[in-house]
Scaffold this active site. Structure first.
Site, short mmCIF file in Angstrom:
data_model
loop_
_atom_site.label_atom_id
_atom_site.label_comp_id
_atom_site.label_asym_id
_atom_site.label_seq_id
_atom_site.Cartn_x
_atom_site.Cartn_y
_atom_site.Cartn_z
N LEU A 20 2.11 -3.55 -11.28
CA LEU A 20 2.47 -4.93 -10.16
C LEU A 20 2.25 -4.71 -8.92
O LEU A 20 1.93 -5.69 -8.17
CB LEU A 20 4.31 -4.07 -10.15
CG LEU A 20 4.66 -4.38 -12.15
CD1 LEU A 20 6.51 -4.39 -11.89
CD2 LEU A 20 4.53 -6.40 -12.02
N GLY A 23 0.53 0.69 -2.95
CA GLY A 23 1.14 1.11 -1.78
C GLY A 23 0.46 3.08 -1.01
O GLY A 23 0.08 3.35 -1.99
N GLY A 24 1.13 3.21 0.49
CA GLY A 24 1.07 4.72 0.46
C GLY A 24 1.12 5.53 -0.10
O GLY A 24 0.96 6.57 -0.07
N ASP A 136 15.96 2.02 5.40
CA ASP A 136 14.01 1.46 5.22
C ASP A 136 13.99 0.38 5.13
O ASP A 136 13.43 -0.44 3.73
CB ASP A 136 12.96 2.38 4.37
CG ASP A 136 11.54 1.64 4.75
OD1 ASP A 136 11.60 1.45 6.13
OD2 ASP A 136 10.96 1.94 4.09
#
Length: 327
Positions: A20, A23-24, A136
């Site tokens: 899907l 990322g990092g 976040d």
């Protein structure tokens, strides 16, 4: 364990259907249980999984996510924090993120922003009720479902008032949506999430963060007023209050919810038409997958996934192009 160039076929007892996102921190896969239930499974990158401090942080994410339950958060289904690799499975939400939706189709209507705001407030109430601070909240961590938003990703949450697992003065989060106190390396509390909520609502209404991005954003957040151009007049007072520099001057969530409900009208439309179409396409694709014995991604999608995997592994664009050409 398999390398990122070869995506895993299974994670725990779940079959991997396709990737899907990446990322990092790692990769998110669409998985399926033996009964056909669709899941979003987040897998930690090997280099991070080998770091004991990061494993502790990931364990806290799982703990925080499992503690939270609410209509506007994605429920945790399963996890293996000791696995190789570690992973976390949540209910799959077949909708775009707020970041995707605004990037593709522009800002939301005033009515949709109000409905989004009500859902996000209720999500934060559920999160804060168990002693968790998200820390976040940003457009990429807000999924748009048929009945409202879903807040995801508790990767840097803190639970039970304990200090997060960070070094002293370390800044964690996404700068454009972080509160002044977070940017200064000070403790983050529920009011920090309220600030992020205000920034997310500005993004939804105006198509950009209230303090911009890139160079200078930290100074603007701590020292300058927000840019509320594009925010509907009926919401500016509430959103502006969320973005107060001092945590004590921001409204609590009950006050904010009352204000948002008070400015909603009977003509609200959710989900927005383009978001509804995106949900329909994803739901149809998921249904097709559920009636197949294996992944039903077209060949072109397989090539794109493999190319992304090569990039994740640090190979050059030329090697990726060569691999895609051979495919």
């Amino acid at each position: 364990m398999r390398t990122p160039v070869s995506d895993p076929l299974t994670l725990g007892s779940y079959r991997v259907v396709g990737r899907l996102a990446s990322g990092g921190m790692g990769w998110v896969y669409l998985g399926r249980s033996r009964s056909g239930r669709a899941l979003a499974i987040k897998v930690v990158r090997p280099e991070l999984a080998s770091d004991p401090e990061f494993r502790s942080r990931f364990a806290r994410e799982v703990e925080a996510a499992r503690a939270v339950s609410g209509a506007f958060t994605a429920a945790v289904v399963d996890a293996d924090i000791e696995g190789d690799p570690p992973w976390l499975a949540t209910v799959y939400v077949p909708g775009p993120s707020l970041a995707e939706a605004v990037r593709a189709d522009g800002p939301l209507t005033a009515s949709a922003v109000r409905t989004l705001g009500v859902g996000l407030v209720e999500a934060l109430q559920a999160i804060h009720a168990v002693g968790v601070v998200h820390r976040d909240l940003k457009p990429a961590n807000v999924l748009l479902a048929e009945d409202g938003p879903r807040v995801i990703d508790f990767g840097i949450s803190m639970l039970g008032g304990a200090n997060p697992i960070t070094r002293v003065g370390e800044v964690m989060g996404t700068p454009s949506f972080m509160s002044p106190e977070q940017l200064r390396g000070e403790p983050a509390g529920p009011a920090s999430d309220v600030f992020a909520l205000g920034a997310v609502l500005v993004f939804a209404a105006a198509g950009r963060p209230p303090f911009g991005s890139g160079a200078g954003v930290m100074y603007r957040i701590t020292e300058q007023p927000p840019d509320l151009d594009g925010v509907p007049a009926g919401l500016r007072g509430l959103v502006g209050a969320c973005l107060a520099k001092a945590p004590g001057r921001r409204p609590d969530l009950d006050v904010l919810l009352d204000g948002l409900i008070g400015v909603r009208n009977s003509a609200q439309v959710w989900p927005p038409p383009r978001v509804a179409e995106s949900i329909r396409v994803r739901t149809d694709d998921l249904e097709a997958r559920n009636h197949s014995r294996g992944p039903v991604l077209p060949v072109s999608s397989y090539l794109l996934l493999h190319a992304q995997a090569l990039l994740d592994a640090g190979l050059t664009d030329a090697l990726v192009a060569e691999a895609a050409g051979r495919g």
